[in-house]
Design a protein around this motif. Structure first.
Motif, mmCIF file in Angstrom:
data_model
loop_
_atom_site.group_PDB
_atom_site.id
_atom_site.type_symbol
_atom_site.label_atom_id
_atom_site.label_comp_id
_atom_site.label_asym_id
_atom_site.label_seq_id
_atom_site.Cartn_x
_atom_site.Cartn_y
_atom_site.Cartn_z
ATOM 1 N N GLY A 146 0.813 -1.211 0.000
ATOM 2 C CA GLY A 146 0.000 0.000 0.000
ATOM 3 C C GLY A 146 0.845 1.260 0.000
ATOM 4 N N LEU A 147 1.925 1.262 0.795
ATOM 5 C CA LEU A 147 2.837 2.413 0.823
ATOM 6 C C LEU A 147 3.492 2.628 -0.542
ATOM 7 N N ALA A 148 3.827 1.526 -1.220
ATOM 8 C CA ALA A 148 4.426 1.621 -2.549
ATOM 9 C C ALA A 148 3.449 2.248 -3.552
ATOM 10 N N LEU A 149 2.186 1.857 -3.470
ATOM 11 C CA LEU A 149 1.174 2.413 -4.376
ATOM 12 C C LEU A 149 0.961 3.904 -4.128
ATOM 13 N N VAL A 150 0.873 4.282 -2.859
ATOM 14 C CA VAL A 150 0.684 5.699 -2.522
ATOM 15 C C VAL A 150 1.875 6.524 -2.993
ATOM 16 N N THR A 156 1.738 8.280 -11.834
ATOM 17 C CA THR A 156 0.773 7.509 -12.609
ATOM 18 C C THR A 156 -0.640 8.024 -12.319
ATOM 19 N N LEU A 157 -1.645 7.195 -12.532
ATOM 20 C CA LEU A 157 -3.027 7.633 -12.345
ATOM 21 C C LEU A 157 -3.295 7.956 -10.876
ATOM 22 N N TYR A 162 -5.827 5.443 -3.925
ATOM 23 C CA TYR A 162 -6.972 4.928 -3.172
ATOM 24 C C TYR A 162 -6.844 3.430 -2.927
ATOM 25 N N LEU A 163 -6.332 2.710 -3.930
ATOM 26 C CA LEU A 163 -6.041 1.290 -3.730
ATOM 27 C C LEU A 163 -4.973 1.141 -2.655
ATOM 28 N N GLY A 164 -3.965 2.026 -2.697
ATOM 29 C CA GLY A 164 -2.904 1.985 -1.692
ATOM 30 C C GLY A 164 -3.433 2.200 -0.286
ATOM 31 N N GLY A 190 -6.434 -9.974 -3.834
ATOM 32 C CA GLY A 190 -7.393 -10.576 -4.747
ATOM 33 C C GLY A 190 -8.589 -9.685 -5.031
ATOM 34 N N VAL A 191 -9.470 -9.572 -4.055
ATOM 35 C CA VAL A 191 -10.731 -8.843 -4.241
ATOM 36 C C VAL A 191 -10.499 -7.369 -4.579
ATOM 37 N N LEU A 192 -9.647 -6.690 -3.809
ATOM 38 C CA LEU A 192 -9.410 -5.264 -4.058
ATOM 39 C C LEU A 192 -8.825 -5.012 -5.449
ATOM 40 N N HIS A 193 -7.906 -5.900 -5.882
ATOM 41 C CA HIS A 193 -7.328 -5.737 -7.217
ATOM 42 C C HIS A 193 -8.375 -5.905 -8.308
#
Length: 205
Positions: A146-150, A156-157, A162-164, A190-193
């Motif tokens: 999650g930290l990597a996504l944030v 990127t988009l 929000y996924l992060g 799984g589900v969140l992706h």
């Protein structure tokens, strides 16, 4: 007429600036495939545990034999490879369709920004694995991912953050329900992706 052309020029300039500063070719379908791979992997892990006589839903903090740890690690690596390959294939196809380069300075910045917390988390999880602290691994992977996504959102988009946030929250919750990491892991990866991928595919197709 001049006003219309002026607005069109501004729109074109804004689009060019966004393309140069953000990697916008991420495919929502890659998220769906990664999520399905994670769910299949989670089910397979559950079946492996059953095979070893471990009733996962009893909620016990079981000690896993080295051979079982290696098998579970291998399953995780396979899921990771499938997710990365699907991400590359779908993203490359989308980039080609839009006439964009998949590898440029923005992509490099994105990967570096994404990799720092992800690699840090990977090393942290290896340390947990070597110390047989298995119940902490699932929460840690969710939090660091999650930290990597944030962190990567700036290149990127904007929806990626929000996924992060969801992954971080889920990982923190998992810390209070140790022994149920597989369930939280299946929901997070799984589900969140899948939900995120479907939303992004509909929004940016």
């Amino acid at each position: 007429m001049e006003t219309k052309n002026y607005h069109e020029d501004l729109s074109h300039i804004r689009s060019m600036m966004e393309r140069s500063s953000r990697f916008i070719s991420l495919s929502g379908l890659s998220g769906v495939v990664a999520g399905l791979a994670a769910l299949i992997g989670a089910v397979y892990v559950y079946l492996v545990l059953e095979r070893e006589g471990i009733n996962y839903f009893e909620g016990n903090r079981n000690f896993f034999a080295p051979a079982l740890v290696k098998e579970l690690t291998l399953i995780g690596i396979v899921i990771l490879v499938v997710a990365i390959l699907s991400g590359y294939i779908f993203t490359a196809h989308k980039s080609k369709k839009k006439g964009l380069r998949i590898w440029d300075a923005t992509t490099k910045r994105l990967l570096i920004t994404f990799a720092v917390p992800l690699v840090t988390g990977g090393i942290f999880c290896l340390a947990l694995l070597s110390s047989h602290l298995f119940v902490w691994i699932a929460p840690a992977t969710l939090v660091f991912y999650g930290l990597a996504l944030v962190s990567a959102e700036r290149y990127t988009l904007p929806d990626v953050k929000y996924l992060g946030y969801c992954e971080i929250i889920l990982g923190l919750l998992a810390l209070f329900f140790l022994g149920w990491g597989l369930v939280f892991w299946a929901v997070g990866f799984g589900v969140l992706h899948i939900v995120y991928g479907l939303i992004m595919h509909k929004k940016y197709k």
